[in-house]
Design a protein around this motif. Structure first.
Motif, PDB file in Angstrom:
ATOM      1  N   ASN A 364      -2.534  12.873  -2.415  1.00 49.38           N
ATOM      2  CA  ASN A 364      -1.634  13.782  -2.777  1.00 49.38           C
ATOM      3  C   ASN A 364      -1.121  14.602  -1.833  1.00 49.38           C
ATOM      4  O   ASN A 364      -1.976  15.147  -1.052  1.00 49.38           O
ATOM      5  N   ALA A 365      -0.233  15.518  -2.022  1.00 46.31           N
ATOM      6  CA  ALA A 365       0.153  16.797  -1.355  1.00 46.31           C
ATOM      7  C   ALA A 365       0.663  17.723  -2.536  1.00 46.31           C
ATOM      8  O   ALA A 365       1.810  17.859  -2.766  1.00 46.31           O
ATOM      9  N   GLY A 366      -0.359  18.370  -3.161  1.00 46.98           N
ATOM     10  CA  GLY A 366       0.086  19.183  -4.346  1.00 46.98           C
ATOM     11  C   GLY A 366      -0.207  18.301  -5.619  1.00 46.98           C
ATOM     12  O   GLY A 366      -0.341  17.012  -5.371  1.00 46.98           O
ATOM     13  N   PRO A 367       0.068  18.741  -6.822  1.00 46.84           N
ATOM     14  CA  PRO A 367      -0.399  18.105  -8.099  1.00 46.84           C
ATOM     15  C   PRO A 367       0.593  16.938  -8.377  1.00 46.84           C
ATOM     16  O   PRO A 367       0.229  15.940  -8.940  1.00 46.84           O
ATOM     17  N   ASN A 368       1.870  16.872  -7.942  1.00 50.70           N
ATOM     18  CA  ASN A 368       2.722  16.070  -8.235  1.00 50.70           C
ATOM     19  C   ASN A 368       3.406  15.215  -7.280  1.00 50.70           C
ATOM     20  O   ASN A 368       4.497  14.735  -7.353  1.00 50.70           O
ATOM     21  N   ILE A 369       2.730  15.040  -6.003  1.00 50.08           N
ATOM     22  CA  ILE A 369       3.457  14.418  -4.799  1.00 50.08           C
ATOM     23  C   ILE A 369       2.372  13.498  -4.442  1.00 50.08           C
ATOM     24  O   ILE A 369       1.378  13.922  -4.107  1.00 50.08           O
ATOM     25  N   ILE A 370       2.928  11.868  -4.053  1.00 47.93           N
ATOM     26  CA  ILE A 370       1.950  11.288  -3.597  1.00 47.93           C
ATOM     27  C   ILE A 370       2.447  11.126  -1.994  1.00 47.93           C
ATOM     28  O   ILE A 370       3.495  10.960  -1.476  1.00 47.93           O
ATOM     29  N   ARG A 371       1.475  11.121  -1.213  1.00 47.95           N
ATOM     30  CA  ARG A 371       1.688  11.483   0.184  1.00 47.95           C
ATOM     31  C   ARG A 371       1.401  10.075   0.939  1.00 47.95           C
ATOM     32  O   ARG A 371       0.507   9.473   0.722  1.00 47.95           O
ATOM     33  N   PHE A 372       2.164   9.711   1.995  1.00 49.92           N
ATOM     34  CA  PHE A 372       1.985   8.187   2.713  1.00 49.92           C
ATOM     35  C   PHE A 372       1.831   8.559   4.104  1.00 49.92           C
ATOM     36  O   PHE A 372       2.845   8.962   4.801  1.00 49.92           O
ATOM     37  N   ILE A 373       0.699   8.648   4.521  1.00 45.37           N
ATOM     38  CA  ILE A 373       0.244   8.851   5.967  1.00 45.37           C
ATOM     39  C   ILE A 373      -0.714   7.909   6.659  1.00 45.37           C
ATOM     40  O   ILE A 373      -1.737   8.161   6.914  1.00 45.37           O
ATOM     41  N   PRO A 374      -0.394   6.570   6.546  1.00 43.27           N
ATOM     42  CA  PRO A 374      -1.183   5.418   7.112  1.00 43.27           C
ATOM     43  C   PRO A 374      -1.490   5.395   8.624  1.00 43.27           C
ATOM     44  O   PRO A 374      -0.734   6.383   9.300  1.00 43.27           O
ATOM     45  N   PRO A 375      -2.345   4.940   9.185  1.00 39.83           N
ATOM     46  CA  PRO A 375      -2.520   4.593  10.491  1.00 39.83           C
ATOM     47  C   PRO A 375      -1.336   4.220  11.027  1.00 39.83           C
ATOM     48  O   PRO A 375      -0.343   3.556  10.529  1.00 39.83           O
ATOM     49  N   LEU A 376      -0.966   4.804  12.426  1.00 37.78           N
ATOM     50  CA  LEU A 376       0.182   4.506  13.071  1.00 37.78           C
ATOM     51  C   LEU A 376       0.352   2.820  13.563  1.00 37.78           C
ATOM     52  O   LEU A 376       1.420   2.612  14.001  1.00 37.78           O
ATOM     53  N   ILE A 377      -0.550   2.162  13.160  1.00 40.37           N
ATOM     54  CA  ILE A 377      -0.484   0.674  13.541  1.00 40.37           C
ATOM     55  C   ILE A 377       0.088   0.050  12.513  1.00 40.37           C
ATOM     56  O   ILE A 377       0.241  -1.167  12.503  1.00 40.37           O
ATOM     57  N   ALA A 378       0.420   0.508  11.232  1.00 37.93           N
ATOM     58  CA  ALA A 378       0.705   0.006  10.170  1.00 37.93           C
ATOM     59  C   ALA A 378       2.094  -0.872  10.395  1.00 37.93           C
ATOM     60  O   ALA A 378       3.015  -0.543  11.044  1.00 37.93           O
ATOM     61  N   GLY A 379       2.096  -2.232   9.876  1.00 36.64           N
ATOM     62  CA  GLY A 379       3.260  -2.805   9.879  1.00 36.64           C
ATOM     63  C   GLY A 379       4.084  -3.360   8.436  1.00 36.64           C
ATOM     64  O   GLY A 379       3.567  -2.824   7.433  1.00 36.64           O
ATOM     65  N   ARG A 380       5.053  -4.138   8.643  1.00 39.20           N
ATOM     66  CA  ARG A 380       5.717  -4.535   7.404  1.00 39.20           C
ATOM     67  C   ARG A 380       4.981  -4.980   5.992  1.00 39.20           C
ATOM     68  O   ARG A 380       5.106  -4.772   5.213  1.00 39.20           O
ATOM     69  N   GLU A 381       4.042  -5.866   6.640  1.00 44.54           N
ATOM     70  CA  GLU A 381       3.269  -6.449   5.832  1.00 44.54           C
ATOM     71  C   GLU A 381       2.405  -5.462   4.764  1.00 44.54           C
ATOM     72  O   GLU A 381       1.774  -5.569   3.846  1.00 44.54           O
TER      73      GLU A 381
END
Length: 407
Positions: A364-381
């Protein structure tokens, strides 16, 4: 011992300052982490934006192992080649002129604050200079970094902190301009606010602040600890805006797991701020940490990390837009590159817990926010696999809310 036994043991010896999820990690590989029971988790947290290259990168591992066999630490009374090489590479990718290595992001923030105040002191001999920081910002937990963190709940129990800090509203130039006085020596903010809710600076705001700083000889400090090192698609987020800071703090992905940070400055600031005896660190810039930085920068180029962030980040944005349109529980989507967030109409804690049960790590980023910060090698799959689980979790949450309204 089993998972529960390890957790019970941890709770008996560690200071309880984290509300940890009930997982004990064993190993990682690529985009995945594995707990001690062998369960596999798709990781969209990356150690809080740290593990940019994913887990078990062989070239990275080999470089660190080779340096361990040479020397790990010597102190800053001497020179070491990894520090020289790492500083040269950071200069090249950042366009800054001088580098100081730290152990963490918070320490990097401490360094830029000291540099800014020393710059102003040498200019006019006064010691009452002010710093303008942003509301809803986050810069770290040490006393100086906490002082410029724009969230009262983090600060209150530890006051008095360092003084002469004034707060303004992020992306509101008039608010910043009105906070500036004749005593202002620096303005500090994150190029993309992280903990505060995934808010990128607007181009107009950043350029206006840069112009104001130039006009009044105020130093612009950008915190790139979370949003830097490729996460937005450029090596540092400010490079998308056509401006350059006077001082910059960096950490997290700079070492991809080894605890290391750095602050950087222009030659102008270096010539008129910190000098011998003004600042120091025992571990900062040691050969092991700097080998990590040097290897990370090399691998970013060899593996076309920035290009991948642009492609996967665009696909993640499109995917999250579709999810936001589908689910009433999602209020807003924002972000850039592989640093994005979904603001929801309520707490996201249950959604994150459901995702963990299904083998997906979110934060999360605060109580009501989902944060998406994956490794930078992430692909479409990886985005598709994440979205499938997230969609299920949001549907389950909306069904729960519907049943609660009926009852």
């Amino acid at each position: 011992m089993n998972m529960k036994e390890y957790i019970n043991e941890a709770e008996s010896v560690l200071l309880h300052t984290y509300n940890r999820y009930p997982i004990v990690w064993d190993r990682g590989d690529g985009m995945y982490l594995y707990d001690i029971e062998g369960k596999k988790y798709l990781d969209f947290v990356a150690g809080i934006a740290v593990f940019a290259l994913g887990y078990n990168n062989q070239a990275y591992n080999d470089a660190l192992k080779a340096q361990i066999d040479k020397v790990i630490h010597t102190s800053n009374y001497y020179y070491n080649i990894p520090a020289i090489e790492a500083a040269k590479k950071l200069k090249k990718v950042s366009g800054m002129d001088r580098v100081f290595f730290t152990n963490s992001g918070a320490e990097a923030v401490e360094g830029v604050l000291k540099a800014a105040r020393k710059y102003a002191f040498l200019r006019d001999g006064h010691t009452d200079h002010e710093i303008v920081a942003m509301n809803h910002s986050f810069h770290g937990r040490t006393m100086g970094a906490l002082s410029v963190t724009g969230n009262a709940q983090y600060r209150e129990a530890f006051e008095p902190l360092i003084g002469n800090i004034r707060f303004a509203d992020f992306n509101d130039f008039e608010s910043v301009a009105s906070a500036v006085t004749d005593k202002t020596c620096a303005i500090i903010f994150e190029t993309v606010q992280g903990e505060g809710g995934i808010y990128p600076a607007t181009k107009e705001f950043l350029q206006q602040v840069r112009t104001l700083c130039d006009k009044k000889d105020i130093l612009l400090i950008l915190d790139e600890i979370q949003c830097g090192m490729g996460r937005t698609g450029t090596m540092f987020a400010w490079q998308r805006y056509g401006i350059k800071p006077d001082l910059m703090a960096s950490a997290k992905a700079i070492g991809c797991g080894v605890p290391v940070g750095a602050f950087m400055m222009t030659q102008k600031v270096a010539n008129h701020s910190l000098t011998s005896g003004d600042h120091g660190t025992t571990y900062g810039g040691n050969p092991l940490a700097c080998t990590a930085i040097s290897q990370v920068i090399d691998l970013f180029e060899q593996q076309n990390i920035l290009e991948n962030v642009e492609k996967t980040g665009a696909y993640l944005y499109e995917t999250l837009e579709n999810i936001a349109a589908k689910h009433e529980y999602v209020k807003e989507h924002r972000g850039i590159g592989l640093m994005q967030g979904l603001e929801c109409n309520g707490s996201v804690g249950e959604i994150i817990q459901r995702a963990i049960q299904k083998g997906l790590l979110l934060i999360n980023a605060g109580p009501n926010i989902i944060r998406f910060i994956p490794p930078l090698i992430a692909g479409r799959e990886d985005v598709d696999a994440m979205a499938k689980i997230l969609d299920e979790c949001l549907s389950e949450k909306q069904n729960t809310c519907f049943m609660e309204r009926i009852e």
